[in-house]
Enzyme design. Structure first.
Site, short mmCIF file in Angstrom:
data_model
loop_
_atom_site.label_atom_id
_atom_site.label_comp_id
_atom_site.label_asym_id
_atom_site.label_seq_id
_atom_site.Cartn_x
_atom_site.Cartn_y
_atom_site.Cartn_z
CG HIS A 116 -2.91 4.79 7.67
ND1 HIS A 116 -4.99 3.51 7.15
CD2 HIS A 116 -2.25 4.16 6.77
CE1 HIS A 116 -4.18 3.22 6.18
NE2 HIS A 116 -3.03 3.54 5.91
CB CYS A 142 -0.62 0.12 1.44
SG CYS A 142 -0.73 0.60 3.29
#
Length: 668
Positions: free
Chosen positions: A587, A408
């Site tokens: 996040h 990611c």
């Protein structure tokens, strides 16, 4: 020594051109839809179009005598170059690079006064690269709370300076180069030498150098030519499906073995689907057949030149359907004839070669496909279509998968979560020898067998790991692709690769999540999820508000500062943190790790699902992990939200204690 050095240098040079071509096509291909839209609007609404409409085509005047602007001119002058520039800048430095690259390109567009595709392909990556270098100068040196101010103004100031550079310095150079390249094309056309380009183009296709030629040179020049005359022959120099179709038909009639059996199906995929690479292995089995494609290519180009036919926009993929959709009005006869004659000549030459050779084309198709993948530098679609490589619900079989990485943008939240879910599934299936890790895309190396990544990040991951098989997902918690990967591993074991599942491996061992556990010697805070960080009824009404709420809870827990909260929004703009099962885990970015003071988890539940980039979210779990602590935390969250019964319990919980009873594992 010299005998082995030369192929190595040749391979290195070819790989370099391939990478350059891939980068160029990476700016054009994502925007082909925009080119097609412009081509359709042009074909329909210009003065010589099928449905002439001045307000759309840009001809004539309105009732007040003001000339119409239309759609055609602004799209080709501004929209398409800016899209190319943004895509190129984004490939270098994400969204920030794309924005700065587009600003700089505006200066080139205005300075040149003509469509600036080559200028966009220069300024876009240049803007992204220079912005990246500038940001590196003051990274981690900005006082907390001033990051957004500095970032916005630095991008604006540098973008404005690049626009001036583009206006005064870059545009004259690009105009000159464009005019010289255009003169070269006109010289070839006027001298009847354009068909000779097939001598370069057809071998280049088989060597995967076609992107550098087609999308790097022919498409930009073709667009300029199409704007001037309403069509361009350049769009069909490489995209004509006739030469490849002729070779495949020759194999269908005169080949032997697997090549003969598979050629008819390959011909359909090539001609209608536009997947030209599917015929490359047939040429590689018998390289002399390149003469057939060259002959067919030259014939097709000569036919187009004689009939003065062309397309209004690029045909991508090179399907006959795409070719006909982009054919200019009055060019259908010439375009169709060029495809038919190219196919006929290629078929005749290939048939003669096959019939007069001792080897009737019964070579090893699998070996030729492998050779093609070696030249391409990554897995080829032809491997599963031709060789019959096993598939598992859409995930093609790769040989001996031992090392899987879930990637990611930051290597923190979504990748760790996805890796945990996938790791548990793989271990439950008994494939204990398969390693599953997670990493940031920026840290990927071309050492993995299989890469799992969010679909929005596939291009970046593919550039980092060209040799690996790529699997894209949009649901980190419950993607069906995970089961396909497990089925792929089962098939791999059945075929003799890897380690076959055993009865003792059916259930995951206690160490199933050892990879995600904290390193020896580290101490996780006793309470990463605290009572005050649990909200039963979230106040936010949209995604942005929910991210702010999660960030505020993390800050109140003493885990992060305001800069980290800002990076949570930046992360969401890059790629969604939606995980599936009504869960989102916002996040920060990889660059924001320094703004984490301690590890913490927050939980907020929403009575009305929040629209999270089109996905319904009822639970928002904010997370900040110091060092590698977040990996173990996410592994435990994944186990909870991977269980639908526990998700239902979280939804019906009436007290904070009930929530902590379910999620309390993160504190262990």
């Amino acid at each position: 020594m010299s005998t082995t050095a030369a192929p190595s240098r040749l391979h290195t040079a070819r790989a370099g051109v391939q990478r350059f071509g891939t980068f160029l096509s990476g700016m054009i291909m994502p925007n082909i839809g925009a080119f097609i839209a412009w081509g359709l609007i042009t074909a329909l609404f210009i003065e010589k179009g099928y449905i002439p409409i001045g307000a759309l085509g840009g001809f004539g005047k309105d009732a007040a005598g003001v000339p119409y602007v239309g759609l055609v001119g602004p799209m080709i002058t501004y929209l398409l170059p800016l899209l190319i520039a943004y895509t190129g800048g984004k490939a270098v430095y994400d969204v920030r690079g794309g924005v700065v690259g587009a600003i700089g390109t505006m200066g080139v567009i205005i300075g040149a006064g003509i469509p600036m595709f080559i200028g966009a392909m220069i300024m876009g990556p240049l803007g992204g690269w220079t912005m990246k270098k500038l940001d590196a100068i003051w990274t981690h040196k900005i006082r907390p709370g001033f990051e957004m101010l500095i970032n916005n103004f630095s991008a604006g100031i540098w973008g404005a300076l690049l626009a001036l550079v583009g206006f005064y310095a870059i545009s004259p150079v690009v105009v000159y180069l464009t005019e010289r390249a255009s003169d070269g094309v006109h010289f070839l056309v006027d001298s009847n030498l354009l068909p000779l380009t097939s001598i370069l183009i057809e071998p280049a296709k088989v060597l995967f150098l076609n992107n550098a030629i087609n999308h790097g040179v022919l498409t930009p020049l073709g667009i300029q030519q199409s704007l001037d005359s309403g069509k361009s022959i350049l769009f069909l120099l490489e995209a004509n499906p006739g030469p490849g179709l002729g070779v495949l038909l020759a194999y269908s009639f005169f080949g032997k073995g697997a090549a003969k059996a598979s050629a008819p199906g390959a011909a359909i995929i090539h001609f209608l689907g536009g997947i030209h690479e599917i015929y490359f292995p047939y040429v590689l089995m018998k390289p002399i057949l390149i003469l057939a494609t060259i002959g067919g290519g030259m014939t097709g180009i000569a036919t187009l030149a004689i009939t003065q036919s062309g397309l209004v926009a690029p045909a991508a993929p090179g399907s006959i359907l795409a070719v006909l959709a982009q054919t200019a009005r009055g060019s259908y006869f010439g375009v169709i004839l060029s495809v038919l004659l190219a196919c006929t000549v290629s078929f005749v030459i290939a048939s003669v070669i096959l019939r007069t050779s001792k080897d009737k084309g019964e070579g090893d198709l699998a070996a030729a496909t492998t050779q093609m993948e070696g030249m391409k530098g990554k897995k080829s679609m032809a491997s599963s279509l031709l060789v019959g490589g096993g598939t598992a619900g859409g995930v093609a079989l790769a040989t001996d998968i031992k090392n899987i990485v879930f990637a990611c943008d930051a290597g923190m939240g979504s990748s760790a979560m996805g890796a945990s879910v996938l790791r548990n599934k793989i271990k439950a299936a008994g494939h204990g020898d398969v390693k599953v890790t997670n990493a940031a895309i920026a840290n990927l190396t071309d050492t993995y067998d299989l890469v799992v990544v969010h679909q929005d990040l596939a291009l970046r991951a593919g550039q980092k790991t060209p040799s690996a098989q790529l699997v894209t997902v949009d649901n980190f918690m419950g993607s069906p692709k995970y089961d396909e990967i497990v089925a792929l591993l089962d098939e791999q074991a059945a075929n003799g690769y890897g380690e076959a599942p055993t009865a003792g491996d059916v259930a995951p061992s206690p160490a199933a999540d050892a990879v995600t556990a904290p390193a020896a010697g580290t101490t996780r805070p006793a309470q990463v999820l605290r009572r005050e960080s649990v909200v039963l009824a979230g106040a936010a009404g949209d995604m942005s508000g929910a991210i702010d709420e999660a960030g505020r809870l993390l800050k109140d827990a003493g885990a992060v500062d305001d800069a980290y909260i800002a990076s949570m929004h930046e992360r969401e703009r890059s790629v969604s943190t939606y995980m599936g099962n009504f869960l989102a885990i916002p996040h920060g970015t990889n660059e924001a790790k320094d703004h984490i003071q301690s590890s913490a988890v927050t939980f907020a539940r929403y009575a009305q699902p929040i629209d999270w980039n089109g996905k319904p979210v009822k639970f928002v779990v904010g997370i900040a992990g110091k060092g590698k602590e977040h990996l173990g935390i996410l592994a435990k969250i994944a186990k909870v939200f991977g269980d639908k019964e526990q998700v239902a319990q979280l939804e019906s919980a009436a007290t904070v204690d009930e929530i902590l009873d379910i999620l309390g594992k993160v504190n262990a």
